[in-house]
Design an enzyme around this catalytic site. Structure first.
Site, mmCIF file in Angstrom:
data_model
loop_
_atom_site.group_PDB
_atom_site.id
_atom_site.type_symbol
_atom_site.label_atom_id
_atom_site.label_comp_id
_atom_site.label_asym_id
_atom_site.label_seq_id
_atom_site.Cartn_x
_atom_site.Cartn_y
_atom_site.Cartn_z
ATOM 1 N N SER A 120 36.028 40.849 30.845
ATOM 2 C CA SER A 120 34.690 40.929 31.439
ATOM 3 C C SER A 120 33.838 42.025 30.800
ATOM 4 O O SER A 120 34.344 43.093 30.433
ATOM 5 C CB SER A 120 34.836 41.234 32.935
ATOM 6 O OG SER A 120 33.598 41.621 33.485
ATOM 7 N N GLU A 170 32.089 43.893 32.361
ATOM 8 C CA GLU A 170 32.169 45.078 33.236
ATOM 9 C C GLU A 170 33.052 46.151 32.596
ATOM 10 O O GLU A 170 32.953 47.325 32.937
ATOM 11 C CB GLU A 170 32.734 44.684 34.604
ATOM 12 C CG GLU A 170 31.756 43.980 35.520
ATOM 13 C CD GLU A 170 30.844 44.929 36.295
ATOM 14 O OE1 GLU A 170 31.249 46.075 36.565
ATOM 15 O OE2 GLU A 170 29.720 44.514 36.621
ATOM 16 N N TYR A 196 37.579 47.035 39.615
ATOM 17 C CA TYR A 196 37.624 45.709 38.994
ATOM 18 C C TYR A 196 37.677 45.851 37.477
ATOM 19 O O TYR A 196 38.532 45.271 36.804
ATOM 20 C CB TYR A 196 36.370 44.914 39.413
ATOM 21 C CG TYR A 196 36.101 43.656 38.614
ATOM 22 C CD1 TYR A 196 36.627 42.434 39.007
ATOM 23 C CD2 TYR A 196 35.304 43.693 37.456
ATOM 24 C CE1 TYR A 196 36.375 41.266 38.268
ATOM 25 C CE2 TYR A 196 35.056 42.543 36.712
ATOM 26 C CZ TYR A 196 35.595 41.337 37.129
ATOM 27 O OH TYR A 196 35.344 40.201 36.397
HETATM 28 P P1 NAP Z 1 35.519 33.063 41.136
HETATM 29 O O1 NAP Z 1 34.554 31.956 41.344
HETATM 30 O O2 NAP Z 1 35.492 34.210 42.060
HETATM 31 O O3 NAP Z 1 36.990 32.429 41.115
HETATM 32 C C1 NAP Z 1 38.119 33.244 41.203
HETATM 33 C C2 NAP Z 1 39.315 32.366 41.407
HETATM 34 O O4 NAP Z 1 40.482 33.196 41.520
HETATM 35 C C3 NAP Z 1 39.257 31.519 42.665
HETATM 36 O O5 NAP Z 1 39.684 30.217 42.355
HETATM 37 C C4 NAP Z 1 40.263 32.188 43.585
HETATM 38 O O6 NAP Z 1 40.888 31.300 44.460
HETATM 39 C C5 NAP Z 1 41.255 32.697 42.572
HETATM 40 N N1 NAP Z 1 42.133 33.715 43.138
HETATM 41 C C6 NAP Z 1 41.777 34.919 43.653
HETATM 42 N N2 NAP Z 1 42.858 35.557 44.117
HETATM 43 C C7 NAP Z 1 43.927 34.737 43.890
HETATM 44 C C8 NAP Z 1 45.306 34.840 44.150
HETATM 45 N N3 NAP Z 1 45.852 35.918 44.740
HETATM 46 N N4 NAP Z 1 46.107 33.805 43.796
HETATM 47 C C9 NAP Z 1 45.575 32.688 43.224
HETATM 48 N N5 NAP Z 1 44.268 32.535 42.947
HETATM 49 C C10 NAP Z 1 43.452 33.558 43.275
HETATM 50 O O7 NAP Z 1 35.367 33.665 39.644
HETATM 51 P P2 NAP Z 1 34.633 33.029 38.372
HETATM 52 O O8 NAP Z 1 33.200 33.410 38.419
HETATM 53 O O9 NAP Z 1 35.012 31.612 38.266
HETATM 54 O O10 NAP Z 1 35.283 33.860 37.189
HETATM 55 C C11 NAP Z 1 36.423 33.396 36.475
HETATM 56 C C12 NAP Z 1 37.053 34.561 35.735
HETATM 57 O O11 NAP Z 1 36.126 35.109 34.818
HETATM 58 C C13 NAP Z 1 37.491 35.703 36.639
HETATM 59 O O12 NAP Z 1 38.662 36.267 36.098
HETATM 60 C C14 NAP Z 1 36.338 36.683 36.541
HETATM 61 O O13 NAP Z 1 36.771 38.003 36.825
HETATM 62 C C15 NAP Z 1 35.952 36.497 35.076
HETATM 63 N N6 NAP Z 1 34.570 36.822 34.765
HETATM 64 C C16 NAP Z 1 33.560 36.204 35.445
HETATM 65 C C17 NAP Z 1 32.264 36.503 35.130
HETATM 66 C C18 NAP Z 1 31.112 35.834 35.846
HETATM 67 O O14 NAP Z 1 29.978 36.267 35.694
HETATM 68 N N7 NAP Z 1 31.347 34.767 36.597
HETATM 69 C C19 NAP Z 1 31.973 37.423 34.100
HETATM 70 C C20 NAP Z 1 33.029 37.997 33.415
HETATM 71 C C21 NAP Z 1 34.314 37.690 33.737
HETATM 72 P P3 NAP Z 1 40.578 31.207 46.048
HETATM 73 O O15 NAP Z 1 39.747 29.977 46.196
HETATM 74 O O16 NAP Z 1 41.947 31.060 46.613
HETATM 75 O O17 NAP Z 1 39.924 32.477 46.462
#
Ligand code: NAP
Length: 342
Positions: free
Chosen positions: A124, A126, A148
């Site tokens: 990320s 971040e 984070y």
């Molecule tokens: P998101 O919508 O918050 O999705 C996170 C996922 O992780 C959800 O499916 C959640 O499942 C799952 N999760 C959380 N805790 C878990 C656990 N203990 N066991 C199994 N599953 C778990 O995030 P996103 O926006 O799609 O981002 C995807 C990745 O990219 C993440 O790693 C995020 O940190 C990274 N990222 C995102 C951005 C952005 O702007 N979106 C930028 C940089 C990096 P539940 O439904 O069970 O909660």
């Protein structure tokens, strides 16, 4: 031969878009999710029956190993995360477990069960935090400013160490912010889209609640933190395409993925409220209680490597993305019951 892909975090914004991207290319897709998550409505609900669901919790090493063994994947996309930087202050140990330790457990499972698999790990922007250089590229030093980001730095470094030590194909995407109508309501961008939708529909007390249990829009106002916060925002649909491209390269590498264009939260408010014919100044207030303890600095991507090596350029611009999010919130508020951000 049909390729097999395992996605952790399938119910999330990126997991659901990525699954669509892979299904369109003929992949067999395995999605890992917590059992209790799968049986409520989520971003991947429409994929039921089209993907193989593997139940497991990323805080459990045995679940991660079992998912890797069951899927026998050619490609793994590790997207599961406690993905709220602001929330990570209150949930620091859990954030380290999911965003840091779970990645190492996944790399270990790959090393033992399917060392030929290609792994994408979600790093990320971040991690740059208070960055020493603007814009940021793959060589910019990390300076994380919240739990984070610190956990993400740990997993990112371990991805490189496993790649170099064991010869595994572990690539990372250092992704800048990406949004969509599938973003959860607790993210500020989606709050703004919701606020604009409330303004459009004349809703002065929103049915949706914020983290403090108060209506997101109260007395006709949406309360936000620091409105001068600036980010490099793109659309999630473009960014999952970059993830896939990263795993199609001859070598595993780290790639910065972002638009290279920076906007402030005030810009986002302006576009969102203007889309429904309103002036955001009349509807948005800044609340000091919502300012993060430590803010990140000016983060904006230098995406040259992604452009030159992957041929990746974003197709959806900032204004189109924001308007799409507002339209989706208007449709939701017209037809659906309220949601709580948690
Ligand atoms: P998101 O919508 O918050 O999705 C996170 C996922 O992780 C959800 O499916 C959640 O499942 C799952 N999760 C959380 N805790 C878990 C656990 N203990 N066991 C199994 N599953 C778990 O995030 P996103 O926006 O799609 O981002 C995807 C990745 O990219 C993440 O790693 C995020 O940190 C990274 N990222 C995102 C951005 C952005 O702007 N979106 C930028 C940089 C990096 P539940 O439904 O069970 O909660």
């Amino acid at each position: 031969m049909v390729k097999r892909a395992l996605i952790t975090g399938i119910t999330g914004q990126d997991g659901s878009y990525l699954a669509e991207h892979l299904l369109e290319r003929g992949y067999t897709v395995f999605g890992m999710t917590r059992r209790e998550s799968w049986f409520r409505h989520h971003n991947a609900s429409h994929l039921a029956g089209r993907i193989e669901v593997l139940f497991g919790d990323m805080t459990e090493g045995v679940d991660i190993a079992a998912a890797v063994q069951d899927a026998r994947p050619d490609e793994i996309y590790n997207l599961a995360s406690q993905s709220r930087p602001g929330e990570s202050w209150a949930r620091a140990p859990e954030t380290l477990l999911i965003n840091g330790l779970a990645a190492i457990r996944l790399f270990e499972a790959v090393r033992h069960a399917c060392p030929a698999a290609r792994v994408y790990h979600a790093s990320s922007s971040e991690m740059f935090g208070l960055a020493e250089q603007v814009p940021q590229n793959e060589r910019t030093p990390f300076n994380p400013q919240n739990p984070y980001a610190a956990a993400k730095v740990y997993a990112h470094q371990m991805a490189r160490i496993y790649r170099e030590s064991y010869g595994l194909f572990i690539a990372t995407g250092i992704l800048f912010n990406h949004e969509s109508e599938r973003r959860p309501l607790h993210f500020v961008t989606q709050k703004i889209a919701c606020g604009a939708a409330c303004a459009a529909l004349g809703i002065v007390e929103s049915p949706d609640l914020n983290e403090r249990g108060r209506p997101l829009v109260e007395h006709g106002k949406l309360a936000l933190g620091n409105l001068s916060v600036a980010r490099d925002w793109g659309h999630a649909r473009d960014f999952v395409r970059a993830m896939w491209l990263i795993l199609q390269q001859p070598r595993a590498e780290d790639f910065v993925v972002g638009t290279g264009v920076v906007h402030t939260l005030a810009d986002l408010c302006r576009v969102a409220y203007a889309h429904v014919g309103c002036d955001w100044h009349a509807h948005v207030v800044s609340d000091p209680a919502l300012v993060r303890p430590l803010e990140t600095g000016r983060t904006v991507a230098d995406p040259r490597r992604a452009r030159e090596q992957l041929g990746w350029v974003p197709a959806i611009d900032f204004e189109t993305m924001v308007r799409g999010m507002v339209d989706a919130q208007v449709a939701r508020l017209r037809s659906a019951p309220a949601t709580h951000p948690d």
